[in-house]
Design an enzyme around this catalytic site. Structure first.
Site, PDB file in Angstrom:
ATOM      1  N   TYR A  99       0.852  -1.186   0.000  1.00 20.79           N
ATOM      2  CA  TYR A  99       0.000   0.000   0.000  1.00 20.79           C
ATOM      3  C   TYR A  99       0.887   1.234   0.000  1.00 20.79           C
ATOM      4  O   TYR A  99       1.828   1.334   0.786  1.00 20.79           O
ATOM      5  CB  TYR A  99      -0.898   0.011   1.245  1.00 20.79           C
ATOM      6  CG  TYR A  99      -1.750   1.248   1.391  1.00 20.79           C
ATOM      7  CD1 TYR A  99      -3.028   1.295   0.842  1.00 20.79           C
ATOM      8  CD2 TYR A  99      -1.291   2.373   2.072  1.00 20.79           C
ATOM      9  CE1 TYR A  99      -3.826   2.428   0.964  1.00 20.79           C
ATOM     10  CE2 TYR A  99      -2.075   3.519   2.202  1.00 20.79           C
ATOM     11  CZ  TYR A  99      -3.338   3.533   1.644  1.00 20.79           C
ATOM     12  OH  TYR A  99      -4.109   4.660   1.759  1.00 20.79           O
ATOM     13  N   GLU A 142      -3.739   7.469  -3.974  1.00 22.65           N
ATOM     14  CA  GLU A 142      -3.530   6.161  -3.347  1.00 22.65           C
ATOM     15  C   GLU A 142      -3.314   5.077  -4.392  1.00 22.65           C
ATOM     16  O   GLU A 142      -4.018   5.018  -5.401  1.00 22.65           O
ATOM     17  CB  GLU A 142      -4.766   5.827  -2.492  1.00 22.65           C
ATOM     18  CG  GLU A 142      -4.760   4.453  -1.858  1.00 22.65           C
ATOM     19  CD  GLU A 142      -6.061   4.162  -1.141  1.00 22.65           C
ATOM     20  OE1 GLU A 142      -6.163   4.499   0.057  1.00 22.65           O
ATOM     21  OE2 GLU A 142      -6.992   3.617  -1.785  1.00 22.65           O
TER      22      GLU A 142
END
Length: 387
Positions: free
Chosen positions: A108, A197
């Protein structure tokens, strides 16, 4: 403002971030054509502003034309229902057909604005592929953060620390990860993002590091600086009443209750919704008409509120300053005459020209306009009317 995954991918590509080949389609036939051009195994993903696509069956792998056609037909012919859409689901109009990669590990990486420290922060985690909120709740130490210097931006030692946190040691993978992190920060800063993101960033079994999903949000107040982003705006994914409100300089957010709210000032609007709930009601919307609302703007606000079939009553709460009480009273009367109120409208007015406003409302003799002495009285009355 949000953009679709395929648009976020393109912004990453423009910033030098490695992303698998892909194509955007709007029909099963085009999906099959995209598959033939990409070759091998592909992933078909619904392009909607909601998460939970995989669990809902709107992300599928396919290795032949028939499977691609079936997946595309299903997604374009059914509404996607997930935790983020509600039971009514949302319509799928576009699909992303992308080269599927053989994943070894998922990570991530994100850049978000830290409002407490007033600077962007880069976050990474080895636990990619799941919602970051789950990781934060279960194991907050799994998320490593580096705050950007307000003048120097992202510095070399920070990139090294973030890559170390990801556990990457291979020389080429370290170089590729650095390219991803720097590219994501570049996209964030150059486009006035509030969120950029990549989830997941993957390491493939062949050793490549690339982004296979991306989510980006942008500051609405800065869109005028970015014509390219403005072109990416997809009105079909937005609430039509919210778009209509924007056209009239109104701030409107639809909610699930049955008491419409027309208020001037965001703080007062929040307080109004709170006191409605305190007295057992449920607000149907947040609607801030602003400090300098005109009669026409106020009438349009009523039209927007009453277009929601769930609304069984309305609470008008105006503290007159720049927006004068008599202007709102005139708008109330005009709206009642033009639209025809079929639900009770409880009115609390205070401030500039309030006496004149009360005189206007009394002279109009409109039964559905119910005066209130103060905000508590107004909340009690409107909750009683819709009970």
């Amino acid at each position: 403002m949000k953009v679709h995954e395929y648009q976020a991918r393109q912004l990453l590509v423009d910033a030098g971030v490695p992303v698998p080949r892909s194509s955007v389609v709007q029909s099963p036939a085009d999906a099959v054509k995209a598959f033939s051009e990409i070759g091998g195994q592909v992933v078909i993903k619904a392009q909607v502003f909601a998460g939970g696509r995989g669990k809902a069956g709107f992300v599928k792998l396919a290795s032949d034309a028939k499977a691609v056609e079936e997946a595309a037909t299903f997604m374009l012919g059914n509404r996607m229902v997930s935790k983020q859409t509600g039971p009514e689901g949302i319509e799928v109009k576009k699909l992303l057909v992308a080269d599927a990669v053989d994943i070894d590990s998922e990570y991530y990486v994100a850049v978000v604005l830290d409002r407490a420290k007033r600077t962007p922060v880069v976050m990474v985690s080895r636990e990619g592929g799941v919602e970051i909120e789950e990781v934060a709740a279960r194991n907050p130490d799994a998320i490593v953060k580096q705050w950007l210097h307000p003048h120097l931006g992202l510095q070399g030692f920070q990139v090294a620390a973030l890559i170390k946190a990801l556990g990457l040691t291979d020389k080429q993978q370290v170089k590729d990860a650095a390219k991803v992190i720097r590219g994501l920060v570049k996209v964030f800063l150059e486009n006035d993002c509030s969120l950029a993101e990549i989830n997941p960033l993957v390491r493939t079994k062949s050793g490549e590091v690339m982004a296979i999903d991306a989510k980006m949000n942008f500051d609405d107040s800065a869109i005028f600086r970015h014509p390219k982003l403005k072109e990416m705006f997809d009105p079909t994914e937005e609430n039509p009443m919210e778009l209509r409100a924007k056209e009239h300089d109104l701030t409107y957010i639809a909610l699930d209750g049955n008491i419409g709210c027309l208020v001037n000032g965001a703080g007062l609007a929040m307080a109004t919704m709170d006191i409605i709930k305190l007295h057992g009601g449920e607000p149907a919307n947040f609607l801030d008409v602003g400090g300098s609302v005109t009669k026409e703007g106020a009438i349009e606000a009523f039209r927007i509120i009453l277009s929601d079939e769930k609304v069984k009553g309305v609470l008008v709460n105006i503290f007159g300053g720049i927006a004068k009480c008599d202007t709102i009273a005139e708008a109330l009367i005009a709206a009642a005459q033009d639209i025809g109120f079929k639900v009770p409208v409880v009115v609390r007015l205070e401030g500039t020209n309030v006496e004149r406003a009360r005189e206007l409302l009394e002279a109009a003799k409109i039964d559905v306009l119910i005066p209130a002495e103060d905000l508590t009285d107004a909340a009690k009355k409107v909750c009683a009317k819709v009970a």
